[in-house]
Design a protein around this motif. Structure first.
Motif, PDB file in Angstrom:
ATOM      1  N   ILE A   1       1.493   7.364 -14.329  1.00 58.32           N
ATOM      2  CA  ILE A   1       2.110   6.154 -14.392  1.00 58.32           C
ATOM      3  C   ILE A   1       2.717   5.696 -13.314  1.00 58.32           C
ATOM      4  N   ILE A   2       2.505   4.728 -12.498  1.00 62.59           N
ATOM      5  CA  ILE A   2       3.128   4.668 -11.289  1.00 62.59           C
ATOM      6  C   ILE A   2       3.576   3.388 -11.249  1.00 62.59           C
ATOM      7  N   GLY A   3       4.908   2.853 -11.451  1.00 62.07           N
ATOM      8  CA  GLY A   3       5.614   1.872 -11.546  1.00 62.07           C
ATOM      9  C   GLY A   3       5.409   0.794 -12.536  1.00 62.07           C
ATOM     10  N   GLY A   4       4.935   1.481 -13.666  1.00 63.37           N
ATOM     11  CA  GLY A   4       4.628   0.777 -14.878  1.00 63.37           C
ATOM     12  C   GLY A   4       3.165   0.349 -14.856  1.00 63.37           C
ATOM     13  N   GLY A   5       2.272   0.728 -13.507  1.00 58.18           N
ATOM     14  CA  GLY A   5       0.998   0.350 -13.622  1.00 58.18           C
ATOM     15  C   GLY A   5       0.188   1.704 -13.992  1.00 58.18           C
TER      16      GLY A   5
ATOM     17  N   ILE B   1      -1.463  13.907  -5.866  1.00 63.98           N
ATOM     18  CA  ILE B   1      -0.116  13.125  -6.285  1.00 63.98           C
ATOM     19  C   ILE B   1       0.172  12.198  -4.828  1.00 63.98           C
ATOM     20  N   VAL B   2       0.112  12.936  -3.641  1.00 59.08           N
ATOM     21  CA  VAL B   2       0.391  12.169  -2.534  1.00 59.08           C
ATOM     22  C   VAL B   2      -0.457  10.774  -2.349  1.00 59.08           C
ATOM     23  N   PRO B   3      -1.686  10.988  -2.290  1.00 60.21           N
ATOM     24  CA  PRO B   3      -2.347   9.475  -2.254  1.00 60.21           C
ATOM     25  C   PRO B   3      -1.949   8.456  -3.269  1.00 60.21           C
ATOM     26  N   LEU B   4      -1.675   8.977  -4.584  1.00 59.19           N
ATOM     27  CA  LEU B   4      -1.142   8.037  -5.458  1.00 59.19           C
ATOM     28  C   LEU B   4       0.168   7.604  -5.082  1.00 59.19           C
ATOM     29  N   LEU B   5       0.997   8.279  -4.497  1.00 57.25           N
ATOM     30  CA  LEU B   5       2.357   7.802  -4.153  1.00 57.25           C
ATOM     31  C   LEU B   5       2.158   6.709  -2.886  1.00 57.25           C
ATOM     32  N   ALA B   6       1.178   7.226  -1.951  1.00 53.87           N
ATOM     33  CA  ALA B   6       0.926   6.176  -0.838  1.00 53.87           C
ATOM     34  C   ALA B   6       0.439   4.877  -1.234  1.00 53.87           C
ATOM     35  N   GLU B   7      -0.410   4.949  -2.302  1.00 51.48           N
ATOM     36  CA  GLU B   7      -1.077   3.655  -2.949  1.00 51.48           C
ATOM     37  C   GLU B   7       0.028   2.917  -3.699  1.00 51.48           C
ATOM     38  N   ARG B   8       0.983   3.555  -4.197  1.00 54.18           N
ATOM     39  CA  ARG B   8       2.166   2.806  -5.117  1.00 54.18           C
ATOM     40  C   ARG B   8       2.979   2.211  -3.931  1.00 54.18           C
ATOM     41  N   ALA B   9       3.312   3.035  -2.645  1.00 55.97           N
ATOM     42  CA  ALA B   9       4.216   2.199  -1.686  1.00 55.97           C
ATOM     43  C   ALA B   9       3.462   0.892  -1.201  1.00 55.97           C
ATOM     44  N   ALA B  10       2.005   1.129  -1.155  1.00 53.00           N
ATOM     45  CA  ALA B  10       1.506  -0.109  -0.465  1.00 53.00           C
ATOM     46  C   ALA B  10       1.631  -1.495  -1.589  1.00 53.00           C
ATOM     47  N   TYR B  11       1.639  -1.193  -2.982  1.00 51.54           N
ATOM     48  CA  TYR B  11       1.954  -2.226  -3.864  1.00 51.54           C
ATOM     49  C   TYR B  11       3.405  -2.428  -3.977  1.00 51.54           C
ATOM     50  N   VAL B  12       4.383  -1.627  -3.663  1.00 46.68           N
ATOM     51  CA  VAL B  12       5.816  -2.015  -3.550  1.00 46.68           C
ATOM     52  C   VAL B  12       5.798  -2.882  -2.252  1.00 46.68           C
ATOM     53  N   ALA B  13       5.343  -2.452  -1.369  1.00 42.16           N
ATOM     54  CA  ALA B  13       5.562  -3.517   0.083  1.00 42.16           C
ATOM     55  C   ALA B  13       4.852  -4.943  -0.269  1.00 42.16           C
TER      56      ALA B  13
ATOM     57  N   SER C   1      13.739   5.940  -4.697  1.00 39.54           N
ATOM     58  CA  SER C   1      13.457   5.858  -3.365  1.00 39.54           C
ATOM     59  C   SER C   1      12.327   4.659  -3.034  1.00 39.54           C
ATOM     60  N   TYR C   2      11.631   4.389  -3.660  1.00 35.62           N
ATOM     61  CA  TYR C   2      10.833   3.001  -3.778  1.00 35.62           C
ATOM     62  C   TYR C   2      11.650   1.678  -3.558  1.00 35.62           C
ATOM     63  N   ILE C   3      12.851   1.781  -4.463  1.00 38.53           N
ATOM     64  CA  ILE C   3      13.630   0.556  -4.074  1.00 38.53           C
ATOM     65  C   ILE C   3      14.450   0.618  -2.729  1.00 38.53           C
ATOM     66  N   ALA C   4      14.688   1.697  -2.194  1.00 34.99           N
ATOM     67  CA  ALA C   4      15.152   1.512  -0.873  1.00 34.99           C
ATOM     68  C   ALA C   4      14.125   1.168   0.302  1.00 34.99           C
ATOM     69  N   PHE C   5      12.808   1.815  -0.084  1.00 32.00           N
ATOM     70  CA  PHE C   5      11.809   1.353   0.949  1.00 32.00           C
ATOM     71  C   PHE C   5      11.537  -0.076   0.736  1.00 32.00           C
ATOM     72  N   GLU C   6      11.508  -0.779  -0.684  1.00 34.01           N
ATOM     73  CA  GLU C   6      11.327  -1.981  -0.618  1.00 34.01           C
ATOM     74  C   GLU C   6      12.393  -2.991   0.033  1.00 34.01           C
ATOM     75  N   ASP C   7      13.706  -2.564  -0.378  1.00 28.34           N
ATOM     76  CA  ASP C   7      14.495  -3.301   0.155  1.00 28.34           C
ATOM     77  C   ASP C   7      14.651  -3.410   1.780  1.00 28.34           C
TER      78      ASP C   7
END
Length: 137
Positions: A13-17, A60-72, A121-127
């Motif tokens: 579950i990544i960011g609700g997705g 896990i790391v590829p999933l976190l990277a994918e999540r970061a792309a959606y956060v962006a 961490s993703y909030i700081a990244f998105e901000d």
């Protein structure tokens, strides 16, 4: 010697997705899925434990990277910087992952702490992205 005592799909579950493996996809297609937690991998040494952790990290790391792309991408849809933090959504995510943890026999409090740290961490990244690409307050 590493022994795997389970055959289960990765459900993240990544960011609700939801990102799902073939097992979870089968369930989504109407095929039964077990809600029981995966059987523990039996390791004979600390090296085997670490090998399994490293294997999981490679997933896990590829999933976190994918999540970061959606956060962006999310920053394109937020008119104000204050929209970067959506507390009701965060709490919905936490509720979902705690329930998933319980279903899988994991410690819900541990999963909640991990997700809260990840979300922070993703909030700081998105901000940071929002600040660089927008001029609104």
């Amino acid at each position: 010697m590493m022994r795997r005592a389970f055959s289960w799909g990765l459900v993240a579950i990544i960011g609700g997705g939801i990102l799902i493996s073939s097992e979870a996809a089968s369930s989504a297609e109407g095929q039964p899925q077990s809600n029981s937690p995966p059987a523990a991998v039996s390791c004979d040494s600390l090296d085997e434990v670490r090998t399994n952790i490293d294997r999981i990290d490679r997933m896990i790391v590829p999933l976190l990277a994918e999540r970061a792309a959606y956060v962006a991408q999310a920053t394109k849809f937020k008119q104000t910087r204050s929209e970067v933090v959506d507390v009701p959504r965060i709490e919905r995510i936490i509720t979902k992952v705690r329930a998933l943890a319980e279903e899988r026999g994991a410690d819900p409090a541990l999963i909640e702490r991990i997700y809260r740290a990840m979300i922070e961490s993703y909030i700081a990244f998105e901000d940071g992205i929002w600040a660089r690409t927008n001029t609104a307050p």
